[in-house]
Design a protein around this motif. Structure first.
Motif, PDB file in Angstrom:
ATOM      1  N   VAL A 261     -50.565  25.072  -7.366  1.00  0.00           N
ATOM      2  CA  VAL A 261     -50.578  23.648  -7.585  1.00  0.00           C
ATOM      3  C   VAL A 261     -51.367  23.378  -8.904  1.00  0.00           C
ATOM      4  N   ASP A 262     -50.508  22.271  -9.248  1.00  0.00           N
ATOM      5  CA  ASP A 262     -50.748  22.249 -10.923  1.00  0.00           C
ATOM      6  C   ASP A 262     -50.959  20.601 -11.261  1.00  0.00           C
ATOM      7  N   VAL A 263     -52.270  20.879 -12.129  1.00  0.00           N
ATOM      8  CA  VAL A 263     -53.148  19.197 -12.821  1.00  0.00           C
ATOM      9  C   VAL A 263     -53.362  19.726 -14.278  1.00  0.00           C
TER      10      VAL A 263
ATOM     11  N   GLY B 235     -44.832  37.443 -12.362  1.00  0.00           N
ATOM     12  CA  GLY B 235     -45.020  36.675 -13.635  1.00  0.00           C
ATOM     13  C   GLY B 235     -46.339  36.116 -13.031  1.00  0.00           C
ATOM     14  N   ASP B 236     -47.307  36.051 -14.579  1.00  0.00           N
ATOM     15  CA  ASP B 236     -48.941  35.802 -14.260  1.00  0.00           C
ATOM     16  C   ASP B 236     -49.189  34.492 -14.044  1.00  0.00           C
ATOM     17  N   VAL B 237     -49.956  33.520 -13.097  1.00  0.00           N
ATOM     18  CA  VAL B 237     -50.209  32.405 -13.315  1.00  0.00           C
ATOM     19  C   VAL B 237     -49.848  31.221 -14.554  1.00  0.00           C
ATOM     20  N   GLY B 238     -48.686  30.436 -14.675  1.00  0.00           N
ATOM     21  CA  GLY B 238     -48.327  30.048 -15.832  1.00  0.00           C
ATOM     22  C   GLY B 238     -47.217  30.503 -16.608  1.00  0.00           C
ATOM     23  N   SER B 239     -46.990  31.403 -16.030  1.00  0.00           N
ATOM     24  CA  SER B 239     -45.897  32.273 -17.136  1.00  0.00           C
ATOM     25  C   SER B 239     -44.616  31.460 -16.709  1.00  0.00           C
ATOM     26  N   GLY B 240     -44.514  30.195 -16.390  1.00  0.00           N
ATOM     27  CA  GLY B 240     -43.143  29.748 -16.093  1.00  0.00           C
ATOM     28  C   GLY B 240     -42.430  29.800 -15.202  1.00  0.00           C
ATOM     29  N   LYS B 241     -42.550  30.491 -13.884  1.00  0.00           N
ATOM     30  CA  LYS B 241     -41.583  31.193 -12.865  1.00  0.00           C
ATOM     31  C   LYS B 241     -40.946  29.696 -12.143  1.00  0.00           C
ATOM     32  N   THR B 242     -41.933  28.900 -12.581  1.00  0.00           N
ATOM     33  CA  THR B 242     -40.023  27.868 -11.507  1.00  0.00           C
ATOM     34  C   THR B 242     -39.630  27.017 -12.440  1.00  0.00           C
ATOM     35  N   VAL B 243     -39.555  26.926 -13.325  1.00  0.00           N
ATOM     36  CA  VAL B 243     -38.068  26.831 -13.690  1.00  0.00           C
ATOM     37  C   VAL B 243     -36.943  27.918 -14.374  1.00  0.00           C
TER      38      VAL B 243
ATOM     39  N   LYS C  96     -46.256  34.790 -21.398  1.00  0.00           N
ATOM     40  CA  LYS C  96     -47.172  33.311 -21.297  1.00  0.00           C
ATOM     41  C   LYS C  96     -46.329  32.610 -22.445  1.00  0.00           C
ATOM     42  N   PRO C  97     -46.201  31.440 -21.998  1.00  0.00           N
ATOM     43  CA  PRO C  97     -45.256  30.096 -23.488  1.00  0.00           C
ATOM     44  C   PRO C  97     -46.291  30.181 -23.982  1.00  0.00           C
ATOM     45  N   ALA C  98     -45.344  30.407 -25.626  1.00  0.00           N
ATOM     46  CA  ALA C  98     -46.087  29.933 -26.950  1.00  0.00           C
ATOM     47  C   ALA C  98     -47.401  28.673 -26.702  1.00  0.00           C
ATOM     48  N   GLY C  99     -49.145  29.130 -27.568  1.00  0.00           N
ATOM     49  CA  GLY C  99     -49.931  28.224 -27.362  1.00  0.00           C
ATOM     50  C   GLY C  99     -50.420  28.214 -26.719  1.00  0.00           C
ATOM     51  N   ARG C 100     -49.998  29.127 -25.444  1.00  0.00           N
ATOM     52  CA  ARG C 100     -51.637  28.671 -24.391  1.00  0.00           C
ATOM     53  C   ARG C 100     -52.440  29.563 -25.019  1.00  0.00           C
ATOM     54  N   GLN C 101     -53.980  28.450 -24.450  1.00  0.00           N
ATOM     55  CA  GLN C 101     -55.151  28.791 -24.635  1.00  0.00           C
ATOM     56  C   GLN C 101     -55.719  30.115 -23.693  1.00  0.00           C
TER      57      GLN C 101
ATOM     58  N   PRO D  32     -38.179  19.898 -22.021  1.00  0.00           N
ATOM     59  CA  PRO D  32     -39.234  19.729 -22.987  1.00  0.00           C
ATOM     60  C   PRO D  32     -39.756  20.714 -23.648  1.00  0.00           C
ATOM     61  N   PHE D  33     -39.178  22.207 -23.493  1.00  0.00           N
ATOM     62  CA  PHE D  33     -39.826  22.898 -24.236  1.00  0.00           C
ATOM     63  C   PHE D  33     -38.890  23.714 -24.716  1.00  0.00           C
ATOM     64  N   THR D  34     -38.876  24.921 -25.314  1.00  0.00           N
ATOM     65  CA  THR D  34     -37.989  26.201 -25.225  1.00  0.00           C
ATOM     66  C   THR D  34     -38.298  27.177 -24.514  1.00  0.00           C
ATOM     67  N   LEU D  35     -36.739  27.752 -24.101  1.00  0.00           N
ATOM     68  CA  LEU D  35     -37.691  28.901 -22.682  1.00  0.00           C
ATOM     69  C   LEU D  35     -38.004  30.234 -23.283  1.00  0.00           C
ATOM     70  N   THR D  36     -38.707  31.026 -23.372  1.00  0.00           N
ATOM     71  CA  THR D  36     -39.072  32.338 -23.511  1.00  0.00           C
ATOM     72  C   THR D  36     -38.235  32.841 -24.003  1.00  0.00           C
ATOM     73  N   ASP D  37     -38.428  34.095 -24.513  1.00  0.00           N
ATOM     74  CA  ASP D  37     -37.381  34.982 -24.533  1.00  0.00           C
ATOM     75  C   ASP D  37     -37.875  35.780 -22.901  1.00  0.00           C
ATOM     76  N   ASP D  38     -38.689  35.793 -22.151  1.00  0.00           N
ATOM     77  CA  ASP D  38     -38.333  37.309 -21.196  1.00  0.00           C
ATOM     78  C   ASP D  38     -37.798  35.765 -20.172  1.00  0.00           C
ATOM     79  N   GLN D  39     -37.934  34.726 -19.754  1.00  0.00           N
ATOM     80  CA  GLN D  39     -37.636  33.864 -18.909  1.00  0.00           C
ATOM     81  C   GLN D  39     -35.755  33.750 -19.457  1.00  0.00           C
ATOM     82  N   ARG D  40     -35.440  33.572 -20.200  1.00  0.00           N
ATOM     83  CA  ARG D  40     -34.100  33.769 -20.749  1.00  0.00           C
ATOM     84  C   ARG D  40     -33.618  34.856 -20.292  1.00  0.00           C
TER      85      ARG D  40
ATOM     86  N   GLY E  63     -56.551  24.639 -17.062  1.00  0.00           N
ATOM     87  CA  GLY E  63     -55.969  25.739 -18.191  1.00  0.00           C
ATOM     88  C   GLY E  63     -53.946  25.276 -18.522  1.00  0.00           C
ATOM     89  N   ARG E  64     -53.934  24.443 -17.826  1.00  0.00           N
ATOM     90  CA  ARG E  64     -52.610  24.685 -18.296  1.00  0.00           C
ATOM     91  C   ARG E  64     -51.639  23.703 -18.856  1.00  0.00           C
ATOM     92  N   GLY E  65     -52.499  22.420 -19.350  1.00  0.00           N
ATOM     93  CA  GLY E  65     -51.967  21.312 -20.475  1.00  0.00           C
ATOM     94  C   GLY E  65     -52.644  21.459 -22.096  1.00  0.00           C
TER      95      GLY E  65
HETATM   96  P1  ADP Z   1     -45.776  29.841 -12.578  1.00  0.00           P
HETATM   97  O1  ADP Z   1     -45.403  30.931 -13.546  1.00  0.00           O
HETATM   98  O2  ADP Z   1     -47.612  29.681 -12.539  1.00  0.00           O
HETATM   99  O3  ADP Z   1     -44.858  29.358 -11.307  1.00  0.00           O
HETATM  100  P2  ADP Z   1     -45.033  27.075 -13.749  1.00  0.00           P
HETATM  101  O4  ADP Z   1     -43.775  27.443 -13.229  1.00  0.00           O
HETATM  102  O5  ADP Z   1     -45.585  26.476 -12.806  1.00  0.00           O
HETATM  103  O6  ADP Z   1     -45.601  28.229 -13.940  1.00  0.00           O
HETATM  104  O7  ADP Z   1     -45.053  26.650 -15.122  1.00  0.00           O
HETATM  105  C1  ADP Z   1     -46.385  26.651 -15.649  1.00  0.00           C
HETATM  106  C2  ADP Z   1     -46.648  25.509 -16.709  1.00  0.00           C
HETATM  107  O8  ADP Z   1     -46.034  26.153 -17.959  1.00  0.00           O
HETATM  108  C3  ADP Z   1     -45.209  24.089 -15.977  1.00  0.00           C
HETATM  109  O9  ADP Z   1     -46.181  22.874 -16.724  1.00  0.00           O
HETATM  110  C4  ADP Z   1     -44.432  24.423 -17.128  1.00  0.00           C
HETATM  111  O10 ADP Z   1     -43.432  22.821 -17.438  1.00  0.00           O
HETATM  112  C5  ADP Z   1     -44.593  25.072 -18.335  1.00  0.00           C
HETATM  113  N1  ADP Z   1     -43.722  25.971 -18.410  1.00  0.00           N
HETATM  114  C6  ADP Z   1     -42.521  26.531 -18.593  1.00  0.00           C
HETATM  115  N2  ADP Z   1     -41.735  27.524 -19.065  1.00  0.00           N
HETATM  116  C7  ADP Z   1     -42.092  26.714 -20.436  1.00  0.00           C
HETATM  117  C8  ADP Z   1     -41.801  27.260 -21.127  1.00  0.00           C
HETATM  118  N3  ADP Z   1     -40.931  28.481 -22.548  1.00  0.00           N
HETATM  119  N4  ADP Z   1     -42.680  26.792 -22.973  1.00  0.00           N
HETATM  120  C9  ADP Z   1     -43.491  25.471 -22.564  1.00  0.00           C
HETATM  121  N5  ADP Z   1     -44.184  25.676 -21.159  1.00  0.00           N
HETATM  122  C10 ADP Z   1     -43.486  26.011 -20.107  1.00  0.00           C
END
Ligand code: ADP
Ligand code: MG
Length: 678
Positions: free
Chosen positions: A543-545, A283-291, A437-442, A253-261, A572-574
């Protein structure tokens, strides 16, 4: 004097004083020698009395008169006059009645202390006095100041150390002679002597260089040996399927950041090799490590292998299973994901085990029990360890035995430490960093709140609850404990549900609940059947809510910097702005850590600051951090760190035989166990 003698062997150290030493972790002469100063006061310049000016001074003189008296009950004063050829000075001690009789007239003394105004006259208050004929430990030198405890001032520690100087001088060398020579280092004995009793500032600097070098040298050597051993294991080469990667990314549902790639690509490269990957992604909290981890898992699964994802808590494991299910669904691969956690009912567990052993479960998500359990994962190719650092040698061996080969290991951490330090502490790991972190995070808005403003804060929170948002409350304790004023989760829960937020739905979550109860409550919060979740640090990790936009941290000053930052990462995850309120226990001024949290959202910057404030070990909470802490080396001293690291590598390249250096060997062996991350 032997190093393992109890310190009661020393003059002036009876049972009572020995107990005080024990508080500081000092039981033997060896412990005492290893107890390094915290800082120094420079009393090395001896001044003549005619030239006295206010401030820290050292004089040399004789005592001409000394008298003691009680001015009232509980307050004894000793007054003395000291003289040299140029003048005299008045000395005053409080509550040291032995002083007057202990001072020998007509003997030359060194006198060190602060010359200052007291009422109408200038005096030196509570000066240190030592005979010029003795080896001075508290006067006329750069004086070491130690971490003290009640009833055990630095002065006594110095006096004790003064008696073991002979032993210090005979300390055996701990580094190879060649290393000492190459880097022009002091001998170990000289350095320890100088760290306690430096003859000059230059000597102290050299002692620090030697001891700091050694710390980094030993750590690096331990990590490098671990790494080299790991590299010799046979791994599995896992091919990279480009079209599958594209399909997966296309469904996100999003594009990977350059760092993730970049990091994903690095993981693919690692896994293609036949030596096992051993990589840490910071990676800092919310940087998208799971994907990122999901994509590595995908490749292993596609090649017909199994993947284990381990999380530190059941809550987090369940959540990961959900996330992965959603990520893999578009590819039709969600069916091969299985959850295995302790709280599953026996039949469910049996079913999961069966799926794992017959291979229909390819991605197994669980807690550490996964790999310790009687789980048959004979096709295991990749282990992902989320948010924890305690995956030790033993578990690695277990895994290897299970799989018949060494799996690739990917560790994820949200407590990023600077790369230079990561390389030193964990030289055995390859390190990748998700810096952006993914763009647009406040950024989360963080505010320190004094207890006086509690009511106003509650109003503010309630407004957002009305808009449908949710609140986490984090407390340092579950229940009220004696002596600690900090608000407990139970107390806040009471107050909220009966009084302050009685019109809201409030839940309580803490570590003493059964896993199923925890999951139920968490699930209710996720489903928005609760507005407020009062909790302890069980919610710290992962935990992600997304609808929870507010976090209130009670007694915030009691939390570590890295920990508080992790906690705050829950909000601030949404799409909505996130808020973090740091509630103080009392109306005292907030500490440095809280100020830093308030002003920065950057996990890397905060981790660095935490290091400066508390030392590297502290970041690793439950690891044996005493072992890891660099006592002398400064992390900012990149030149020293690089030199020591290179020197350790050189020694290994030359084929150093560690058993020839028993002390180094012992230390390195211990460090290998502590630093072994995988
Ligand atoms: P953490 O690095 O803290 O484990 P998560 O993997 O849980 O972070 O990702 C935090 C949130 O960001 C999730 O809801 C995830 O779907 C979302 N996310 C991950 N990568 C991106 C991205 N490239 N663009 C936008 N949202 C993303
Ligand atoms: Mg995570």
């Amino acid at each position: 004097m032997e190093f393992d003698y109890p310190i009661t062997e020393l003059k002036g150290v009876g049972e009572a004083i020995a107990k005080k030493f024990a508080v500081l972790g000092i039981a033997t002469v060896g412990d005492l020698i290893n107890y390094f100063p915290r800082r120094y006061d420079d009393y090395s310049q001896v001044t003549i009395m005619a030239e006295l000016v206010p401030g820290a001074v050292t004089l040399q003189g004789t005592i001409t008169q000394a008298t003691g008296r009680y001015v009232r009950r509980g307050l004894h004063i000793t007054e003395a006059v000291a003289r040299d050829d140029t003048g005299s000075v008045r000395l005053v001690w409080f509550n040291q009645p032995y002083r007057a009789t202990a001072l020998k007239h007509d003997h030359a003394y060194y006198i060190s202390g602060v010359y200052e105004r007291s009422g109408q006259r200038f005096v030196i208050m509570n000066p240190s006095m030592e005979l010029v004929s003795d080896f001075p430990v508290s006067t006329a030198r750069i004086v070491p100041i130690y971490r003290e405890t009640k009833g055990l001032p630095s002065r006594l520690i110095r006096t004790a150390l003064g008696q073991v100087m002979g032993a210090i001088k005979t300390l055996p060398e701990t580094l190879p002679a060649r290393t000492i020579k190459e880097h022009k280092l002091m001998s170990y004995g000289e350095a320890v002597m100088a760290i306690h009793f430096p003859a000059s500032g230059e000597q102290l600097a050299e002692a620090r260089r030697r001891l700091g070098f050694e710390e980094v040298f030993q750590l690096s050597m331990a990590a490098l040996i671990n790494k080299r051993e790991h590299q010799h294991e046979k791994g599995l080469a896992i091919g990279f399927n480009e079209s599958l990667a594209r399909t997966f990314v296309g469904h996100l549902p999003f594009t990977l950041t350059d760092d993730q790639r970049r990091v994903v690509w690095q993981l693919f490269l690692d896994m293609q090799k036949s030596e096992p990957m051993n990589r840490l992604v910071e990676g800092d909290v919310g940087s998208g490590k799971t994907v990122v981890a999901a994509m590595a898992a995908l490749m292993a699964m596609e090649a017909g292998w199994q993947v284990a994802l381990m999380a530190p808590t059941e809550l987090l494991a369940r959540q990961h299973a959900d996330t992965l299910y959603k990520l893999f669904k578009p590819l039709g691969k969600e069916g091969s994901i299985d959850l295995l956690v302790g709280s599953l009912k026996a039949p469910q567990k049996a079913k999961a085990r069966e799926a794992i052993s017959n291979g229909s479960a390819q991605l197994i998500v669980g807690t550490q029990a996964l790999i310790q359990d009687k789980v048959d994962m004979h096709r295991l190719a990749l282990v992902v360890v989320d948010e924890q650092h305690r995956f030790g040698v033993q578990q690695r061996k277990t895994l290897q035995a299970k799989a018949g080969h060494m799996p690739h290991v990917l560790s994820l951490t949200a407590t990023p430490i600077p790369r230079s330090l990561a390389l030193t502490l964990y030289g055995e790991l390859d390190v990748s960093i998700l810096a952006t972190k993914p763009a647009g995070r406040q950024p989360i808005i963080t505010e320190i709140v004094s207890p006086n403003s509690r009511a106003q804060l509650y109003q503010k929170i309630d407004l957002q609850l009305t808009e449908g948002r949710q609140l986490f409350v984090v407390c340092p304790l579950i229940a009220e404990s004696e002596g600690l004023k900090a608000n407990s989760a139970e107390k806040i829960y009471e107050e909220f549900s009966k009084k302050d937020f009685k019109h809201r739905r409030v839940g309580l979550l803490h570590g003493k609940l059964k896993p199923t109860e925890k999951n139920d409550i968490m699930q209710k919060f996720v489903n928005r059947e609760l507005d407020i979740l009062v909790s302890t640090t069980v919610i710290e990790v992962g935990v992600d809510v997304p609808n929870a936009t507010m976090m209130l941290i009670e007694a915030a000053e009691r939390f570590g910097l890295a920990q508080a930052h992790q906690l705050r990462g829950r909000v601030g995850r949404g799409e909505h702005q996130g808020y973090c309120y740091l509630m103080l226990s009392d109306s005292k001024a907030p500490n440095k850590r809280l100020r830093a949290l308030e002003s920065s959202n950057d996990g890397f910057r905060l981790a660095e600051l935490d290091l400066e404030l508390r030392g590297p070990g502290a970041i690793y909470g439950s690891m044996q951090h005493g072992q890891l802490d660099l006592r002398v080396a400064k992390l900012s001293d990149t030149k020293l760190i690089a030199a020591a690291r290179k020197s350790a590598a050189d020694c290994l390249d030359r084929g150093i035989v560690l058993s020839k250096y028993p002390l180094l060997h012992k230390r390195v062996t211990r460090l290998r166990a502590v630093t072994n991350l995988n």
